[in-house]
Structures are given as structure tokens and as C-alpha cells.
Write an enzyme that holds these catalytic residues in place. Sequence first.
Site, PDB file in Angstrom:
ATOM      1  N   GLU A 115       0.842  -1.209   0.000  1.00  0.00           N
ATOM      2  CA  GLU A 115       0.000   0.000   0.000  1.00  0.00           C
ATOM      3  C   GLU A 115       0.874   1.255   0.000  1.00  0.00           C
ATOM      4  OE1 GLU A 115      -2.537   1.607  -0.386  1.00  0.00           O
ATOM      5  OE2 GLU A 115      -4.329   0.850   0.595  1.00  0.00           O
ATOM      6  N   ASP A 116       0.312   2.348  -0.486  1.00  0.00           N
ATOM      7  CA  ASP A 116       1.021   3.613  -0.425  1.00  0.00           C
ATOM      8  C   ASP A 116       0.926   4.221   0.971  1.00  0.00           C
ATOM      9  OD1 ASP A 116      -1.730   4.057  -0.671  1.00  0.00           O
ATOM     10  OD2 ASP A 116      -1.550   5.614  -2.209  1.00  0.00           O
ATOM     11  N   ASP A 167      -4.424   5.629   6.120  1.00  0.00           N
ATOM     12  CA  ASP A 167      -4.961   6.862   6.692  1.00  0.00           C
ATOM     13  C   ASP A 167      -5.987   6.470   7.767  1.00  0.00           C
ATOM     14  OD1 ASP A 167      -6.118   9.359   7.091  1.00  0.00           O
ATOM     15  OD2 ASP A 167      -6.449   9.802   5.004  1.00  0.00           O
ATOM     16  N   THR A 168      -7.265   6.344   7.412  1.00  0.00           N
ATOM     17  CA  THR A 168      -8.254   5.907   8.404  1.00  0.00           C
ATOM     18  C   THR A 168      -8.089   4.421   8.732  1.00  0.00           C
ATOM     19  OG1 THR A 168      -9.868   5.275   6.719  1.00  0.00           O
ATOM     20  CG2 THR A 168      -9.973   7.545   7.543  1.00  0.00           C
ATOM     21  N   THR A 213      -9.492   1.149   4.154  1.00  0.00           N
ATOM     22  CA  THR A 213      -9.135   0.439   2.924  1.00  0.00           C
ATOM     23  C   THR A 213      -8.388  -0.853   3.256  1.00  0.00           C
ATOM     24  OG1 THR A 213      -8.917   2.556   1.793  1.00  0.00           O
ATOM     25  CG2 THR A 213      -7.956   0.642   0.697  1.00  0.00           C
TER      26      THR A 213
HETATM   27  P1  IMP Z   1      -7.829   4.916   4.235  1.00  0.00           P
HETATM   28  O1  IMP Z   1      -8.861   3.922   3.846  1.00  0.00           O
HETATM   29  O2  IMP Z   1      -8.417   6.133   4.874  1.00  0.00           O
HETATM   30  O3  IMP Z   1      -6.708   4.331   5.074  1.00  0.00           O
HETATM   31  O4  IMP Z   1      -7.286   5.500   2.900  1.00  0.00           O
HETATM   32  C1  IMP Z   1      -6.174   5.105   2.291  1.00  0.00           C
HETATM   33  C2  IMP Z   1      -6.121   5.709   0.886  1.00  0.00           C
HETATM   34  O5  IMP Z   1      -6.436   7.107   0.867  1.00  0.00           O
HETATM   35  C3  IMP Z   1      -4.704   5.608   0.421  1.00  0.00           C
HETATM   36  O6  IMP Z   1      -4.436   4.375  -0.177  1.00  0.00           O
HETATM   37  C4  IMP Z   1      -4.607   6.788  -0.529  1.00  0.00           C
HETATM   38  O7  IMP Z   1      -5.053   6.419  -1.806  1.00  0.00           O
HETATM   39  C5  IMP Z   1      -5.534   7.825   0.049  1.00  0.00           C
HETATM   40  N1  IMP Z   1      -4.782   8.796   0.881  1.00  0.00           N
HETATM   41  C6  IMP Z   1      -4.840   8.954   2.216  1.00  0.00           C
HETATM   42  N2  IMP Z   1      -4.028   9.940   2.647  1.00  0.00           N
HETATM   43  C7  IMP Z   1      -3.419  10.428   1.549  1.00  0.00           C
HETATM   44  C8  IMP Z   1      -2.437  11.473   1.334  1.00  0.00           C
HETATM   45  O8  IMP Z   1      -1.953  12.159   2.254  1.00  0.00           O
HETATM   46  N3  IMP Z   1      -2.072  11.682   0.037  1.00  0.00           N
HETATM   47  C9  IMP Z   1      -2.563  10.965  -1.005  1.00  0.00           C
HETATM   48  N4  IMP Z   1      -3.464   9.981  -0.851  1.00  0.00           N
HETATM   49  C10 IMP Z   1      -3.890   9.704   0.418  1.00  0.00           C
HETATM   50 MG    MG Z   2      -3.725   3.340  -1.631  1.00  0.00          MG
END
Ligand code: IMP
Ligand code: MG
Length: 179
Positions: A99-100, A103-104, A107
Site C-alpha cells: 500500500e502507499d 490513513d483511516t 481500505t
Molecule cells: P484509508 O482507507 O483512509 O486508510 O485511505 C487510504 C487511501 O487514501 C490511500 O491508499 C490513498 O489512496 C488515500 N490517501 C490517504 N491519505 C493520503 C495522502 O496524504 N495523500 C494521497 N493519498 C492519500
Molecule cells: Mg492506496
Amino acid sequence: MNREEPKVFLSEEAIRRRVAKLGRRISNDYAKVENLHLIGVLRGSFIFIADLSRALTIPRSVDFLAMSTYESTVVPKGPVRLITDLRTDIAGKHVLVVEDIVDTGDTLDYLMSLLASRGPASLKCCTLLSKPACRKTEVRIDYLGFEIPDVWVVGYGLDDKERYRALPYIGIRSGEPAV
Ligand code: IMP
Ligand code: MG
């Protein structure tokens, strides 16, 4: 339109060193498996997985899937969805999700349960970045590049409305408060 280049947050050199170290650790941990199956989460991880896969010294294969993304301005975001599935059957394989950024955690949480249901021999994840302050869903991260504060970062695969993915470093958009 703001054409200013994002400020450097993690330099090319810092990323290169960290990716090399992750590559050594992962190669060591999986030294005894016949093959490590890397799964890149599109689109943000495409550059990271290209570098990470080349930093490994063990037999490995690569596949991709795509998840729904959200725009930084959309709050709250919608449910996580699988947009494009894998081409390969992962049953019996040693799988490492790449994964890149977490965040929350929604995903990764969704993805790990989905992949676990397909019967891999083992299932772990590696993420380049993590923002622990933004976590809503607790997820285990097996391999982590960098922990970062709650800022929107771009570059090295990460975008801001599809911009900046090809930046060689990880930056913060100008206008974002300094950290
Ligand atoms: P999560 O489900 O909130 O953990 O979201 C993860 C996804 O949100 C990552 O795989 C990114 O595609 C996107 N994302 C979250 N934060 C950033 C950021 O600071 N820059 C770019 N993409 C982000
Ligand atoms: Mg991602």
C-alpha cells in the site's frame, strides 16, 4: 491555478534508503518460502511496488487490484469498494499487500479481510506511509516505511486529484501548514 512545486517532506534519498532496508527485511523474513506474491493497491502504490519488488532478493511475483479512492475534500468519504480484482488466485500463496499510505485504515481493513477469505498460505501488509493520528479502524501493519503526521502528502505515486504522482520525492502541497 497554483503551479508551485510541493515542499520536500521525504527526499528521494530518504525514500531510497528506507525502501532498500524494507527490501532486506522482507527478503530475510521470506527467505524460506518458494515465492512471495506481491499485491499492489492501485493506483497510489505503483511506484513504491516497482522499487520494493526490485529491492527484494527472493523469488516474487506481482499482481494488482484497485480500490475506490476519495478526494481530500470529500468528508465523510463513502464506503470502500473493490474496483478491479486480481488476475491470480491467491489460495495457498504467501501474499504481501503493498500500500502507499494507511490513513483511516478502512481500505486496508477491508482488503485484508477480503484477501484472507481466499485462503492464502500467509497474508501480511507493507505500507510506505502511515498516519496514525487519522486512524478510525485499527489495522496491523507488518512493514512500515514512515509514520507521518496528519498532512496531505503527494508524490512517489500519491496524488492530489491525480496531480503530482510522478514527483520523485514525497512532498506537501504549498499552503499546507509546515510540520
Ligand atoms: P484509508 O482507507 O483512509 O486508510 O485511505 C487510504 C487511501 O487514501 C490511500 O491508499 C490513498 O489512496 C488515500 N490517501 C490517504 N491519505 C493520503 C495522502 O496524504 N495523500 C494521497 N493519498 C492519500
Ligand atoms: Mg492506496
